[in-house]
Design a protein around this motif. Structure first.
Motif, PDB file in Angstrom:
ATOM      1  N   ILE A  23       5.237 -37.313  -5.525  1.00 33.17           N
ATOM      2  CA  ILE A  23       6.619 -37.378  -6.017  1.00 33.17           C
ATOM      3  C   ILE A  23       7.588 -37.194  -4.847  1.00 33.17           C
ATOM      4  CG2 ILE A  23       8.340 -36.208  -7.467  1.00 33.17           C
ATOM      5  CD1 ILE A  23       6.028 -35.628  -9.432  1.00 33.17           C
ATOM      6  N   THR A  24       7.244 -36.295  -3.921  1.00 33.00           N
ATOM      7  CA  THR A  24       8.079 -36.086  -2.728  1.00 33.00           C
ATOM      8  C   THR A  24       8.165 -37.370  -1.913  1.00 33.00           C
ATOM      9  OG1 THR A  24       7.416 -33.775  -2.655  1.00 33.00           O
ATOM     10  CG2 THR A  24       8.348 -34.676  -0.647  1.00 33.00           C
ATOM     11  N   ASP A  39       8.796 -31.931  -7.299  1.00 36.78           N
ATOM     12  CA  ASP A  39       8.139 -32.274  -6.040  1.00 36.78           C
ATOM     13  C   ASP A  39       7.749 -31.012  -5.276  1.00 36.78           C
ATOM     14  OD1 ASP A  39      10.699 -31.488  -5.501  1.00 36.78           O
ATOM     15  OD2 ASP A  39      11.052 -32.959  -3.927  1.00 36.78           O
TER      16      ASP A  39
END
Length: 197
Positions: free
Chosen positions: A2-3, A144
């Motif tokens: 997600i990051t 994240d």
């Protein structure tokens, strides 16, 4: 992951905004003065300030985080694009004009090609700015690595925080090495001397 996706999309949008603005600003001194004032102001504001208008307009979530990251990370994309175009040897531009190049051809075939290593370093800095802002956007509910750091802080869990922090650092190091190598290769291909570090 997600990051990486949040950072990637934010950097893409920051580049799509910053590079064209940088190109326009490099060609027009008066516009550059106003743009420089705007990005200097953006860079002096505390990071948390970017979250407030985004939260007011879009509530909490990934989209809000992305808006804040783009606003924070667009400055180096603009600044390095202007720097790269302004550093192009004026003799090469004059040679292009002597050969009958139009303004568009001068920009696309001479100035942007020779400014490419600087623009790549601007993208590199944009990624670094985006990653630093992503940790702060955990306050608006992203899921994240920034959220992991935030949870570790609230629970006083140094192990969890260290693992999440190292993961962010590794993403930054990998991006930095790849882009720096690409910029060095572009410099070598164009015959431009390496900048002293």
């Amino acid at each position: 992951m997600i990051t990486v996706y949040l950072c990637g999309i934010s950097v893409m949008f920051a580049g799509l905004i910053g590079i064209p603005v940088g190109i326009l600003s490099a060609e027009r001194d008066r516009l550059w003065r106003w743009v420089k004032l705007a990005i200097d102001t953006l860079q002096t504001l505390p990071s948390f300030v970017y979250l407030m208008p985004a939260v007011m307009l879009f509530r909490v979530g990934d989209f809000t985080a992305m808006i804040a990251v783009v606003a924070y990370a667009v400055a180096p994309a603009i600044r390095y694009t202007v720097l790269g175009i302004n550093r192009v040897d004026p003799r090469l531009v004059e040679a292009g004009k002597a050969m009958g190049c139009t303004e568009w051809q001068l920009l696309t075939r001479i100035k942007l090609k020779l400014a490419l290593p600087e623009i790549m370093l601007g993208v590199n800095q944009t990624i670094m700015f985006a990653l630093s802002m992503l940790v702060i956007t955990a306050l608006v509910g992203t899921r994240d690595l920034g959220q992991e750091v935030y949870i570790a802080l609230t629970k006083a869990d140094p192990g969890r925080g260290l693992v999440a922090g190292l993961a962010v650092a590794f993403i930054a190091i990998i991006a930095d090495r790849l882009i720096s190598a690409g910029a060095a290769r572009a410099r070598a291909r164009l015959g431009i001397a390496e900048e002293p570090s």
